[in-house]
Design a protein around this motif. Sequence first.
Motif, PDB file in Angstrom:
ATOM      1  N   VAL A 212      36.119  43.593  54.764  1.00  0.00           N
ATOM      2  CA  VAL A 212      37.005  44.547  54.899  1.00  0.00           C
ATOM      3  C   VAL A 212      38.402  44.069  54.177  1.00  0.00           C
ATOM      4  N   ALA A 213      38.791  42.961  54.698  1.00  0.00           N
ATOM      5  CA  ALA A 213      39.987  42.175  54.105  1.00  0.00           C
ATOM      6  C   ALA A 213      39.837  42.032  52.675  1.00  0.00           C
ATOM      7  N   VAL A 214      38.627  41.426  52.207  1.00  0.00           N
ATOM      8  CA  VAL A 214      38.465  40.948  50.697  1.00  0.00           C
ATOM      9  C   VAL A 214      38.141  42.455  49.948  1.00  0.00           C
ATOM     10  N   ALA A 215      37.663  43.509  50.297  1.00  0.00           N
ATOM     11  CA  ALA A 215      37.726  44.768  49.802  1.00  0.00           C
ATOM     12  C   ALA A 215      39.127  45.491  49.625  1.00  0.00           C
ATOM     13  N   MET A 216      39.866  45.168  50.821  1.00  0.00           N
ATOM     14  CA  MET A 216      41.232  45.941  50.535  1.00  0.00           C
ATOM     15  C   MET A 216      41.980  45.234  49.493  1.00  0.00           C
ATOM     16  N   ILE A 217      41.834  43.796  49.576  1.00  0.00           N
ATOM     17  CA  ILE A 217      42.604  43.047  48.325  1.00  0.00           C
ATOM     18  C   ILE A 217      42.059  43.702  47.055  1.00  0.00           C
ATOM     19  N   VAL A 218      40.944  43.841  46.750  1.00  0.00           N
ATOM     20  CA  VAL A 218      40.509  44.307  45.525  1.00  0.00           C
ATOM     21  C   VAL A 218      41.077  45.763  45.067  1.00  0.00           C
ATOM     22  N   PHE A 219      41.061  46.619  46.187  1.00  0.00           N
ATOM     23  CA  PHE A 219      41.465  47.964  46.180  1.00  0.00           C
ATOM     24  C   PHE A 219      43.002  47.775  45.929  1.00  0.00           C
ATOM     25  N   ILE A 220      43.726  47.034  46.430  1.00  0.00           N
ATOM     26  CA  ILE A 220      45.107  47.096  46.172  1.00  0.00           C
ATOM     27  C   ILE A 220      45.319  46.401  45.100  1.00  0.00           C
ATOM     28  N   VAL A 221      44.794  45.592  44.278  1.00  0.00           N
ATOM     29  CA  VAL A 221      44.970  45.053  43.168  1.00  0.00           C
ATOM     30  C   VAL A 221      44.580  46.353  42.041  1.00  0.00           C
ATOM     31  N   LEU A 222      43.527  46.871  42.163  1.00  0.00           N
ATOM     32  CA  LEU A 222      43.004  48.029  41.318  1.00  0.00           C
ATOM     33  C   LEU A 222      44.211  48.909  41.265  1.00  0.00           C
ATOM     34  N   ASP A 223      44.773  49.464  42.441  1.00  0.00           N
ATOM     35  CA  ASP A 223      45.556  50.447  42.554  1.00  0.00           C
ATOM     36  C   ASP A 223      46.922  50.090  41.848  1.00  0.00           C
ATOM     37  N   VAL A 224      47.690  48.823  42.041  1.00  0.00           N
ATOM     38  CA  VAL A 224      48.566  48.241  41.694  1.00  0.00           C
ATOM     39  C   VAL A 224      48.544  48.039  40.221  1.00  0.00           C
ATOM     40  N   LEU A 225      47.490  47.819  39.598  1.00  0.00           N
ATOM     41  CA  LEU A 225      47.251  48.036  38.191  1.00  0.00           C
ATOM     42  C   LEU A 225      47.044  49.544  37.633  1.00  0.00           C
ATOM     43  N   GLY A 226      46.742  50.433  38.500  1.00  0.00           N
ATOM     44  CA  GLY A 226      46.459  51.874  38.139  1.00  0.00           C
ATOM     45  C   GLY A 226      48.116  52.323  38.123  1.00  0.00           C
ATOM     46  N   LEU A 227      48.833  51.859  39.115  1.00  0.00           N
ATOM     47  CA  LEU A 227      50.223  52.173  38.898  1.00  0.00           C
ATOM     48  C   LEU A 227      51.156  51.583  37.821  1.00  0.00           C
ATOM     49  N   ALA A 228      50.688  50.421  37.603  1.00  0.00           N
ATOM     50  CA  ALA A 228      51.425  49.832  36.406  1.00  0.00           C
ATOM     51  C   ALA A 228      51.105  50.348  34.986  1.00  0.00           C
ATOM     52  N   HIS A 229      50.096  51.361  35.196  1.00  0.00           N
ATOM     53  CA  HIS A 229      49.717  51.989  33.874  1.00  0.00           C
ATOM     54  C   HIS A 229      48.956  51.073  32.789  1.00  0.00           C
ATOM     55  N   VAL A 230      48.242  50.177  33.472  1.00  0.00           N
ATOM     56  CA  VAL A 230      47.448  49.470  32.702  1.00  0.00           C
ATOM     57  C   VAL A 230      46.231  50.350  32.177  1.00  0.00           C
ATOM     58  N   PRO A 231      46.099  50.151  30.597  1.00  0.00           N
ATOM     59  CA  PRO A 231      44.816  50.871  30.358  1.00  0.00           C
ATOM     60  C   PRO A 231      43.252  50.819  30.986  1.00  0.00           C
ATOM     61  N   ASN A 232      42.715  51.654  31.126  1.00  0.00           N
ATOM     62  CA  ASN A 232      41.270  51.645  31.793  1.00  0.00           C
ATOM     63  C   ASN A 232      41.486  51.451  33.439  1.00  0.00           C
ATOM     64  N   PHE A 233      42.702  51.396  34.022  1.00  0.00           N
ATOM     65  CA  PHE A 233      43.028  51.348  35.499  1.00  0.00           C
ATOM     66  C   PHE A 233      43.472  52.434  36.055  1.00  0.00           C
ATOM     67  N   GLU A 234      44.063  53.435  34.985  1.00  0.00           N
ATOM     68  CA  GLU A 234      44.955  54.591  35.767  1.00  0.00           C
ATOM     69  C   GLU A 234      44.437  55.528  36.551  1.00  0.00           C
ATOM     70  N   GLU A 235      42.956  55.522  36.581  1.00  0.00           N
ATOM     71  CA  GLU A 235      42.193  56.370  37.357  1.00  0.00           C
ATOM     72  C   GLU A 235      42.366  55.790  38.817  1.00  0.00           C
ATOM     73  N   PHE A 236      42.792  54.518  39.098  1.00  0.00           N
ATOM     74  CA  PHE A 236      42.856  54.172  40.283  1.00  0.00           C
ATOM     75  C   PHE A 236      44.318  54.199  40.770  1.00  0.00           C
ATOM     76  N   ALA A 237      45.222  54.861  40.190  1.00  0.00           N
ATOM     77  CA  ALA A 237      46.668  54.974  40.603  1.00  0.00           C
ATOM     78  C   ALA A 237      46.768  55.996  41.607  1.00  0.00           C
ATOM     79  N   ASN A 238      46.971  55.508  43.052  1.00  0.00           N
ATOM     80  CA  ASN A 238      47.275  56.776  43.922  1.00  0.00           C
ATOM     81  C   ASN A 238      48.188  55.876  44.978  1.00  0.00           C
TER      82      ASN A 238
END
Length: 106
Positions: free
Chosen positions: A19-45
């Motif tokens: 769970v800890a590893v999965a949450m790190i991955v989700f946090i990174v994906l969400d931060v990339l999405g919030l930073a408007h990195v192309p191809n990661f914007e669908e993870f922004a929440n």
Amino acid sequence: MEKASKVMYTIANIFNYLVAVAMIVFIVLDVLGLAHVPNFEEFANAPFLVAYIISFLVAILLIFMIRKAKAKGTSKGWDVLFIILGVLDYNPFLILGGIFGLLARR
């Protein structure tokens, strides 16, 4: 029963590591999405980011609590606490470890 309790706590800890590893991955994906990195914007929440951080912190806290309890030897108090936390965390291995621990100390 005490050995079964320790095995259940070990399995619960393995799931907490996952769970800890999965949450790190989700946090990174969400931060990339919030930073408007192309191809990661669908993870922004942003609300999910808060939930991911809380889940990560709970997993880390449970890992340390289980390790401490196993190192010192669990007691009835630890077993009851792990049953309650297992119900709140939806972790059947914590629940079973607590039940087996209580049965071993009857």
